[in-house]
Enzyme design. Sequence first.
Site, PDB file in Angstrom:
ATOM      1  N   CYS A  34      38.000  39.922  35.669  1.00 17.93           N
ATOM      2  CA  CYS A  34      37.715  40.008  37.117  1.00 17.93           C
ATOM      3  C   CYS A  34      37.158  38.685  37.649  1.00 17.93           C
ATOM      4  O   CYS A  34      36.024  38.318  37.342  1.00 17.93           O
ATOM      5  CB  CYS A  34      36.721  41.152  37.337  1.00 17.93           C
ATOM      6  SG  CYS A  34      36.038  41.226  38.990  1.00 17.93           S
ATOM      7  N   CYS A  37      33.986  38.945  39.734  1.00 19.63           N
ATOM      8  CA  CYS A  37      32.855  39.198  38.826  1.00 19.63           C
ATOM      9  C   CYS A  37      32.318  37.892  38.261  1.00 19.63           C
ATOM     10  O   CYS A  37      31.103  37.726  38.089  1.00 19.63           O
ATOM     11  CB  CYS A  37      33.272  40.115  37.675  1.00 19.63           C
ATOM     12  SG  CYS A  37      33.843  41.741  38.180  1.00 19.63           S
TER      13      CYS A  37
END
Length: 110
Positions: A34, A37
């Site tokens: 991600c 993230c």
Amino acid sequence: MVLNKIFKFTDKNFEQKILLEKKYILVDFWADWCNPCKILSPLLDELVDQYSENLIIGKINIEKNPEIPVKYSIRSIPTLLLFYKSNIVATQIGALSKNELIDFLNKNIT
């Protein structure tokens, strides 16, 4: 387990830590693949000391720990859940700037 002052949550330790803790707990639901993230992670590292008096910051990898994300209906990452006395008091979905993250914390931690 603590990694760089950021607590590492797992399916096995999550509930116990959330239920027993007296401070606020910010949980970052994330995954290795991600990109948003990856943007959020260093910001959490920067803020961990600033908020250490009132807040524990932790992370849970949704791929290695699939039970807790399902329990809390995590459908998108990164998702931040802020717990207090075992209750969710605030939620933030998506990447934030450092200022947005500070505003989120200041608004929700009393």
